[in-house]
Design a protein around this motif. Sequence first.
Motif, PDB file in Angstrom:
ATOM      1  N   UNK A  62       0.596  -1.138   0.230  1.00 19.22           N
ATOM      2  CA  UNK A  62      -0.477  -0.139  -0.061  1.00 19.22           C
ATOM      3  C   UNK A  62       0.770   0.910   0.178  1.00 19.22           C
ATOM      4  N   UNK A  63       0.238   2.089  -0.508  1.00 18.36           N
ATOM      5  CA  UNK A  63       1.456   3.056  -1.082  1.00 18.36           C
ATOM      6  C   UNK A  63       0.975   3.875   0.200  1.00 18.36           C
ATOM      7  N   UNK A  81      -6.500   4.782  -6.077  1.00 17.23           N
ATOM      8  CA  UNK A  81      -5.893   3.730  -5.392  1.00 17.23           C
ATOM      9  C   UNK A  81      -4.816   3.710  -5.984  1.00 17.23           C
ATOM     10  N   UNK A  82      -3.867   3.004  -5.037  1.00 15.56           N
ATOM     11  CA  UNK A  82      -2.556   2.770  -5.628  1.00 15.56           C
ATOM     12  C   UNK A  82      -1.234   4.767  -6.009  1.00 15.56           C
ATOM     13  N   UNK A  83      -1.793   5.508  -5.257  1.00 13.72           N
ATOM     14  CA  UNK A  83      -1.182   6.482  -4.901  1.00 13.72           C
ATOM     15  C   UNK A  83      -0.885   6.757  -3.712  1.00 13.72           C
ATOM     16  N   UNK A 133      -8.745  12.295  -4.201  1.00 16.53           N
ATOM     17  CA  UNK A 133     -10.531  12.165  -3.904  1.00 16.53           C
ATOM     18  C   UNK A 133     -10.540  11.723  -5.780  1.00 16.53           C
ATOM     19  N   UNK A 134     -11.409  10.473  -5.052  1.00 15.81           N
ATOM     20  CA  UNK A 134     -11.813  10.136  -6.735  1.00 15.81           C
ATOM     21  C   UNK A 134     -12.900  11.002  -7.671  1.00 15.81           C
ATOM     22  N   UNK A 135     -13.682  11.551  -6.936  1.00 16.37           N
ATOM     23  CA  UNK A 135     -14.759  12.101  -8.037  1.00 16.37           C
ATOM     24  C   UNK A 135     -14.069  14.157  -7.310  1.00 16.37           C
ATOM     25  N   UNK A 136     -12.443  14.471  -7.583  1.00 13.51           N
ATOM     26  CA  UNK A 136     -12.406  15.324  -7.822  1.00 13.51           C
ATOM     27  C   UNK A 136     -12.180  16.295  -8.857  1.00 13.51           C
TER      28      UNK A 136
END
Length: 178
Positions: free
Chosen positions: A143-144, A168-170, A175-178
């Motif tokens: 996990x990063x 994920x992965x960063x 936020x996903x919906x930014x």
Amino acid sequence: MADLRHHRRGFLSFCNAVLLSVVGMLGAVPVFRYVGYPLRRRGGSSSTEQSFVDVAAVADLPLDEWRLVPLEIVHRDGWEAVRRQHPVWVRKRGDSEGEITVLSSVCPHLGCPVNWRAEESKFFCRCHAAAFSADGQTLAGPSPRSMDPLSFRVQNARLLVRWEEFQNGVEKRKPLEA
Ligand code: FES
């Protein structure tokens, strides 16, 4: 005289037609707004209602223990609304806001569920063996970043949580919906 009446009737018909057109166009505005609604929202992609959701009475949460509680969220895709449950990890060390921690149960690596292993006092993700401390900090594995904290508040002795998904992965929480 008949000519004048004829002209007047023609003029009144014209005014009527203009008036009806204007009324018709005004009436069509809400229809166009409704039809275009999904397109105006983020280019037609799905979205999540970003509000605080009541998850439990603070008094009902066990003291100093991680508890997985479901958060029911409405996801919107155009006109379609779908209810989905997103479990979140909650721990209280007291009844005040500052003594509560809320973490997403989604692994920041690739999105698998993160589980609490009480016997080892740590969080663990089975997919690729990421391990996190009892505070959600990364201990081992791919996990990063640490587990993602979620916004919450206590209102009328109830815990309200705002669901949020992150990329994920960063390493940097985004936020996903930014
Ligand atoms: S998804 Fe959790 S370790 Fe890979």
